[in-house]
Every structure is written in structure tokens, then in C-alpha cells.
Write a protein that holds these residues in place. Structure first.
Motif, PDB file in Angstrom:
ATOM      1  N   MET A  63       0.837  -1.184   0.000  1.00  0.00           N
ATOM      2  CA  MET A  63       0.000   0.000   0.000  1.00  0.00           C
ATOM      3  C   MET A  63       0.882   1.248   0.000  1.00  0.00           C
ATOM      4  N   ILE A  64       0.562   2.179  -0.862  1.00  0.00           N
ATOM      5  CA  ILE A  64       1.311   3.433  -0.945  1.00  0.00           C
ATOM      6  C   ILE A  64       0.727   4.423   0.053  1.00  0.00           C
ATOM      7  N   THR A  65       1.598   4.993   0.873  1.00  0.00           N
ATOM      8  CA  THR A  65       1.176   6.000   1.848  1.00  0.00           C
ATOM      9  C   THR A  65       2.026   7.249   1.689  1.00  0.00           C
ATOM     10  N   ALA A  66       1.535   8.362   2.234  1.00  0.00           N
ATOM     11  CA  ALA A  66       2.295   9.613   2.201  1.00  0.00           C
ATOM     12  C   ALA A  66       3.633   9.449   2.899  1.00  0.00           C
ATOM     13  N   ASP A  67       3.687   8.710   3.994  1.00  0.00           N
ATOM     14  CA  ASP A  67       4.950   8.499   4.709  1.00  0.00           C
ATOM     15  C   ASP A  67       5.968   7.753   3.850  1.00  0.00           C
ATOM     16  N   LYS A  68       5.521   6.773   3.081  1.00  0.00           N
ATOM     17  CA  LYS A  68       6.430   6.039   2.204  1.00  0.00           C
ATOM     18  C   LYS A  68       6.959   6.931   1.086  1.00  0.00           C
ATOM     19  N   ILE A  69       6.122   7.833   0.599  1.00  0.00           N
ATOM     20  CA  ILE A  69       6.561   8.765  -0.441  1.00  0.00           C
ATOM     21  C   ILE A  69       7.562   9.752   0.149  1.00  0.00           C
ATOM     22  N   ARG A  70       7.244  10.317   1.329  1.00  0.00           N
ATOM     23  CA  ARG A  70       8.147  11.268   1.994  1.00  0.00           C
ATOM     24  C   ARG A  70       9.524  10.662   2.236  1.00  0.00           C
ATOM     25  N   SER A  71       9.553   9.403   2.653  1.00  0.00           N
ATOM     26  CA  SER A  71      10.812   8.752   3.006  1.00  0.00           C
ATOM     27  C   SER A  71      11.616   8.313   1.783  1.00  0.00           C
ATOM     28  N   GLY A  72      10.997   8.363   0.608  1.00  0.00           N
ATOM     29  CA  GLY A  72      11.690   7.960  -0.611  1.00  0.00           C
ATOM     30  C   GLY A  72      11.554   6.484  -0.931  1.00  0.00           C
ATOM     31  N   ASN A  73      10.770   5.753  -0.130  1.00  0.00           N
ATOM     32  CA  ASN A  73      10.560   4.326  -0.393  1.00  0.00           C
ATOM     33  C   ASN A  73       9.681   4.082  -1.618  1.00  0.00           C
ATOM     34  N   ILE A  74       8.914   5.095  -2.010  1.00  0.00           N
ATOM     35  CA  ILE A  74       8.084   5.036  -3.214  1.00  0.00           C
ATOM     36  C   ILE A  74       8.531   6.179  -4.117  1.00  0.00           C
ATOM     37  N   SER A  75       8.815   5.898  -5.368  1.00  0.00           N
ATOM     38  CA  SER A  75       9.272   6.945  -6.292  1.00  0.00           C
ATOM     39  C   SER A  75       8.121   7.863  -6.681  1.00  0.00           C
ATOM     40  N   PHE A  76       8.484   9.047  -7.145  1.00  0.00           N
ATOM     41  CA  PHE A  76       7.487  10.006  -7.633  1.00  0.00           C
ATOM     42  C   PHE A  76       6.679   9.387  -8.770  1.00  0.00           C
ATOM     43  N   ALA A  77       7.362   8.741  -9.700  1.00  0.00           N
ATOM     44  CA  ALA A  77       6.679   8.134 -10.848  1.00  0.00           C
ATOM     45  C   ALA A  77       5.692   7.060 -10.420  1.00  0.00           C
ATOM     46  N   GLU A  78       6.112   6.202  -9.497  1.00  0.00           N
ATOM     47  CA  GLU A  78       5.223   5.135  -9.018  1.00  0.00           C
ATOM     48  C   GLU A  78       4.025   5.706  -8.281  1.00  0.00           C
ATOM     49  N   ALA A  79       4.265   6.710  -7.456  1.00  0.00           N
ATOM     50  CA  ALA A  79       3.176   7.323  -6.701  1.00  0.00           C
ATOM     51  C   ALA A  79       2.182   8.012  -7.623  1.00  0.00           C
ATOM     52  N   SER A  80       2.670   8.762  -8.613  1.00  0.00           N
ATOM     53  CA  SER A  80       1.750   9.468  -9.512  1.00  0.00           C
ATOM     54  C   SER A  80       0.967   8.502 -10.393  1.00  0.00           C
ATOM     55  N   MET A  81       1.563   7.361 -10.732  1.00  0.00           N
ATOM     56  CA  MET A  81       0.873   6.369 -11.544  1.00  0.00           C
ATOM     57  C   MET A  81      -0.211   5.647 -10.733  1.00  0.00           C
ATOM     58  N   ASN A  82       0.096   5.343  -9.480  1.00  0.00           N
ATOM     59  CA  ASN A  82      -0.817   4.560  -8.655  1.00  0.00           C
ATOM     60  C   ASN A  82      -1.779   5.388  -7.809  1.00  0.00           C
ATOM     61  N   MET A  83      -1.558   6.684  -7.757  1.00  0.00           N
ATOM     62  CA  MET A  83      -2.414   7.552  -6.945  1.00  0.00           C
ATOM     63  C   MET A  83      -2.831   8.790  -7.745  1.00  0.00           C
ATOM     64  N   PRO A  84      -3.496   8.600  -8.893  1.00  0.00           N
ATOM     65  CA  PRO A  84      -3.844   9.757  -9.733  1.00  0.00           C
ATOM     66  C   PRO A  84      -4.738  10.773  -9.022  1.00  0.00           C
ATOM     67  N   GLU A  85      -5.500  10.327  -8.026  1.00  0.00           N
ATOM     68  CA  GLU A  85      -6.373  11.246  -7.295  1.00  0.00           C
ATOM     69  C   GLU A  85      -5.581  12.249  -6.457  1.00  0.00           C
ATOM     70  N   LEU A  86      -4.308  11.974  -6.202  1.00  0.00           N
ATOM     71  CA  LEU A  86      -3.457  12.887  -5.441  1.00  0.00           C
ATOM     72  C   LEU A  86      -2.501  13.674  -6.326  1.00  0.00           C
ATOM     73  N   THR A  87      -2.604  13.491  -7.628  1.00  0.00           N
ATOM     74  CA  THR A  87      -1.732  14.192  -8.560  1.00  0.00           C
ATOM     75  C   THR A  87      -2.399  15.480  -9.015  1.00  0.00           C
ATOM     76  N   GLY A  88      -1.628  16.555  -9.044  1.00  0.00           N
ATOM     77  CA  GLY A  88      -2.134  17.841  -9.499  1.00  0.00           C
ATOM     78  C   GLY A  88      -1.054  18.566 -10.293  1.00  0.00           C
ATOM     79  N   TYR A  89      -1.388  19.769 -10.723  1.00  0.00           N
ATOM     80  CA  TYR A  89      -0.473  20.580 -11.518  1.00  0.00           C
ATOM     81  C   TYR A  89      -0.468  22.006 -10.982  1.00  0.00           C
ATOM     82  N   ILE A  90       0.690  22.644 -11.045  1.00  0.00           N
ATOM     83  CA  ILE A  90       0.817  24.021 -10.599  1.00  0.00           C
ATOM     84  C   ILE A  90       0.047  24.909 -11.563  1.00  0.00           C
ATOM     85  N   ASN A  91      -0.863  25.710 -11.030  1.00  0.00           N
ATOM     86  CA  ASN A  91      -1.756  26.546 -11.828  1.00  0.00           C
ATOM     87  C   ASN A  91      -1.420  28.019 -11.595  1.00  0.00           C
ATOM     88  N   VAL A  92      -0.340  28.471 -12.249  1.00  0.00           N
ATOM     89  CA  VAL A  92       0.080  29.874 -12.182  1.00  0.00           C
ATOM     90  C   VAL A  92       0.510  30.314 -13.574  1.00  0.00           C
TER      91      VAL A  92
END
Length: 84
Positions: A1-30
Motif C-alpha cells: 500500500m502506498i502512503t504519504a509516509d512512504k513517499i516522503r521517506s523515498g521508499n516510493i518513487s514520484f513516478a510510481e506514486a503518480s501512476m498509482n495515486m492519480p487522485e493525489l496528482t495535481g499541476y501548478i496553476n500559475v
């Protein structure tokens, strides 16, 4: 299971997290750029400047602030500057 703590610690890569958690992916709107801060307040240190449409993963919400990561950085931005 992917968690915010695993992402923070680097145990889950950015690419893996964004692929598996699209509901938490966003874009800078400026139009020009946005300061990524070290804490959830405008007086905290600026870590870097993010460009428009930078992809981010949202880890947490603290009041009007979002804790986010990018491919290279971890920090805080105001919620109103993220589109999902």
C-alpha cells in the motif's frame, strides 16, 4: 500500500506514486512561477521556484496549504495554486 509516509521517506518513487495515486496528482496553476516553501507559511524559506504546469503529488493539507512533492523537491504551496 502506498502512503504519504512512504513517499516522503523515498521508499516510493514520484513516478510510481503518480501512476498509482492519480487522485493525489495535481499541476501548478500559475502564469509565471510559484515559490515552494519549507513550511506551511509565507515567512518560511523558499526551497525553489516551480514553473506552471509542474506535476505534483499532494501528501497532506494543512489549513490553506498543501504539502507536496515534485520529481526533485518536497515542500509547501498554497492550495489555490493546484489544479487537479
Amino acid at each position: 500500500m502506498i502512503t504519504a509516509d512512504k513517499i516522503r521517506s523515498g521508499n516510493i518513487s514520484f513516478a510510481e506514486a503518480s501512476m498509482n495515486m492519480p487522485e493525489l496528482t495535481g499541476y501548478i496553476n500559475v502564469v509565471h512561477s510559484l515559490n515552494l516553501r519549507s513550511g506551511p507559511a509565507i515567512y518560511t524559506k523558499i526551497k525553489t521556484v516551480l514553473k506552471p504546469n509542474t506535476r505534483v503529488i499532494i501528501l497532506d493539507t494543512i489549513g490553506k496549504w498543501r504539502e507536496i512533492i515534485t520529481e526533485k523537491y518536497h515542500g509547501y504551496i498554497l492550495s489555490k495554486y493546484i489544479k487537479q
